[in-house]
Design a protein around this motif. Structure first.
Motif, short mmCIF file in Angstrom:
data_model
loop_
_atom_site.label_atom_id
_atom_site.label_comp_id
_atom_site.label_asym_id
_atom_site.label_seq_id
_atom_site.Cartn_x
_atom_site.Cartn_y
_atom_site.Cartn_z
N ALA A 167 -33.35 -2.99 27.15
CA ALA A 167 -33.23 -1.53 27.23
C ALA A 167 -33.24 -0.92 25.83
N LEU A 222 -37.17 -2.07 24.41
CA LEU A 222 -38.40 -1.74 25.12
C LEU A 222 -38.42 -0.31 25.65
N TYR A 223 -37.26 0.30 25.87
CA TYR A 223 -37.21 1.67 26.38
C TYR A 223 -37.93 2.65 25.45
N PRO A 224 -37.66 2.64 24.12
CA PRO A 224 -38.42 3.55 23.24
C PRO A 224 -39.90 3.20 23.16
N TYR A 227 -41.79 1.99 25.50
CA TYR A 227 -42.44 2.51 26.71
C TYR A 227 -42.79 3.99 26.53
N TYR A 228 -41.83 4.77 26.04
CA TYR A 228 -42.09 6.20 25.87
C TYR A 228 -43.07 6.48 24.73
N GLU A 252 -46.37 5.91 26.36
CA GLU A 252 -46.63 7.03 27.27
C GLU A 252 -47.09 8.27 26.49
N MET A 272 -37.98 6.54 19.91
CA MET A 272 -36.62 6.90 20.35
C MET A 272 -36.49 8.41 20.51
N ALA A 331 -38.11 9.33 23.70
CA ALA A 331 -37.40 8.80 24.86
C ALA A 331 -36.10 9.54 25.12
N TRP A 332 -35.32 9.79 24.08
CA TRP A 332 -33.98 10.34 24.30
C TRP A 332 -33.99 11.85 24.48
N PHE A 379 -33.47 12.09 28.10
CA PHE A 379 -32.33 11.36 28.65
C PHE A 379 -31.30 12.36 29.18
N THR A 420 -30.59 -1.43 17.03
CA THR A 420 -31.82 -2.01 17.57
C THR A 420 -32.71 -2.56 16.47
#
Length: 550
Positions: free
Chosen positions: A10, A13-15, A17-18, A21, A401, A404-405, A408, A425
């Motif tokens: 999380a 890979l979460y940042p 992914y965005y 995108e 990030m 992504a955030w 959130f 991270t």
């Protein structure tokens, strides 16, 4: 294990992914979630071929120079009887603790075409024009190489220390001189190690940000990292194009680091066999003092001269090459320490560094132990995810990030917490690699003895493992703390008005305030880092002595 994989994935890979995108978004970037996707942003990248070419040229030249610094100093300190060898080894690693931003600021004051001190002295003594131009591509590459040369030294020096010297001795027995032996025997034997260092350093150069920002931006010379920063900072921001640049840079860095790991994992080039040997050094006679001067000169250019320049500038009312006695003052330090913004940024950096280092050591210590000592399935996957941030330029990761955030549910963008998450991270590989190196030196039988005696896993960890790992844990704490306080790329896009940290604040001050005040701010940051380094180096030595007595 499953919980750790989910948590680390999380974070990492979460940042990403965005970021991917955002790079595929062709609809209005202000509408979230995106309504249309395509490859238009990637197809637009050839329009910026000049920036791509700038990045490749500067990174390639900087890598060549860094390898030259690293190879020459490593050969001198591992293969010759140069005096004060241990002291020189410690000094050559010192550029790591001098932030690249500080070096870029200092060399800008020294080598700017019009105002640089070196060029002012050149014209004062009859020269015309400028002697050096540090804002040129070669100048930027020079500054980048000075601070990556110590990394190349560590990597190449480790290879040279493990090389059987009998091969070099055989060359000299058949009549080859020292220099011919170095070129025809030493260099080919360490070539795979040098190639691995070259790939690693080149990947680092591709993601470099500080030197290009300070030196290249005023001259409108952009590389990919500074172009991303400009695209995000301008109005209106061009997030999708910046994301496409970031993903492209990340893909190239990932490929380079993958090649590096493949090369360094091979063993066909190792010269160590079952036959015992002791590394011996060549007696180079009087030449050893010349080689000593070469090492000292590198330390002078990368550490002594930049710090001396900033001290010289920070003590003046207006920086001049030939100041009068009345122009010296301490007002710049008083002003820097009296500004609420500077005090707040420095305090935030120290607090963030302490929090990142403390949580990071706990997290990376657990990860390193599970990767190196457990037999649980999924260790390889966990290690791969943990090392993933090493392949992502920190500015690119920060952009991911940010994207992504912003969506959130909990509003943490622009706060202290998003900086803490970002630092934890991006420094995962640093902490895990540092602690893993110490864990691999511990004999498994120590833990097994406690297990046989009926001690639980937690008790064995507290009473056996942690005391033995204390020097490595302290070293990891120090490295993460220093890296957090000096970090620029991972924070310049994420900090908010109430969560400013010192390194981006120094970069902003360079473009908006006087160079004298900026120099004072940079020196205050260097003093804090140096003080922390000395303090924890002493704690590490005491922990090591205590461990030896135990």
């Amino acid at each position: 294990m499953a919980t750790l994989i989910v948590v680390v994935a999380a974070l990492v890979l979460y940042p990403i992914y965005y970021l991917i995108e955002a790079s595929l978004t062709i609809s209005d970037p202000n509408v979230r979630p995106p309504t249309a996707f395509g490859f238009d942003n990637y197809l637009a990248l050839p329009n910026y071929w000049t920036i791509i070419l700038n990045t490749v040229v500067v990174s390639f030249v900087a890598t060549i120079m860094a390898l030259a610094f690293g190879f020459v100093t490593a050969w001198i300190l591992t293969r010759t009887n140069v005096p004060y060898q241990r002291t020189l080894e410690q000094l050559i690693v010192a550029p790591y603790y001098v932030t690249p931003l500080l070096g870029a600021l200092a060399w800008s004051l020294l080598g700017a075409p019009e105002s640089g001190f070196i060029n002012q002295l050149w014209r004062h003594f009859g020269g015309e024009g400028h002697l050096i131009d540090i804002t040129s591509p070669m100048g930027i590459a020079w500054v980048m190489a000075l601070f990556e040369g110590s990394v190349a030294f560590v990597m190449i020096g480790a290879v040279m220390k493990s090389m059987d010297p009998s091969l070099e001795e055989a060359s000299q027995i058949v009549g080859a001189g020292r220099w011919r032996t170095m070129l025809r025997v030493t260099l080919p034997l360490v070539a795979p190690g040098v190639l691995g260092a070259a790939i690693f350093v080149f990947a680092e150069m591709l993601g470099s940000f500080s030197a290009a920002l300070v030196l290249g931006t005023p001259a409108r010379f952009y590389v990919i990292t500074t172009a991303i920063y400009q695209l995000v900072s301008q109005y209106p921001p061009r997030f999708p194009l910046a994301a496409a640049m970031g993903v492209s840079l990340f893909a190239v860095m990932f490929l380079m680091l993958f090649m590096y790991r493949r090369i360094t994992s091979r063993r066909s080039y190792v010269t160590i066999s079952g036959k015992a040997f002791r590394p011996r050094q060549m007696d180079v006679g009087r030449l050893r003092w010349v080689l000593f001067a070469v090492c000292v000169f590198y330390v002078f250019l990368s550490v002594v001269l930049p710090i001396a320049t900033l001290v010289f500038v920070s003590l003046q009312k207006l920086s001049l090459s030939f100041p009068s006695f009345g122009s010296f003052t301490l007002d710049n330090f008083r002003q820097a320490l009296s500004l609420n913004a500077v005090r707040s940024a420095m305090w935030n950096s120290v607090a963030l560094g302490i929090a990142t280092a403390t949580i990071g050591v706990l997290l990376t210590g657990m990860l390193a132990w599970l990767i190196q000592r457990s037999r649980l399935p999924g260790r390889g996957v966990l290690e791969y995810i943990v090392m993933f941030p090493q392949a992502v330029p920190r500015l690119v990761f920060a952009f991911g990030m940010m994207w992504a955030w912003l969506v959130f549910p909990i509003p943490i963008y622009g706060t202290f917490w998003i900086l803490l998450i970002a630092y934890l991270t991006v420094f995962l590989p640093l902490g895990v690699r540092t602690i893993s190196g110490v864990i691999m030196q511990l004999d498994k039988s120590l833990d097994e003895c406690g297990q046989v005696c009926g001690a639980s896993w937690g008790y064995r960890l507290r009473s056996i493992t942690v005391p033995l790992l204390k020097p490595g844990l302290l070293a990891a704490w120090l490295l993460i703390f220093v890296s957090s306080v000096r970090e620029l790329g991972a924070s310049i896009l994420l900090m908010g008005p109430n969560s400013k940290v010192i390194t981006p604040a120094i970069a902003e001050a360079w473009f908006s305030t006087s160079s004298e005040l900026t120099a004072a701010m940079a020196l205050i940051q260097t003093f804090v880092i140096g003080l922390a380094t000395l303090l924890f180096a002493e704690l590490t030595r005491r922990a090591s002595r205590h461990g030896e007595k135990a």
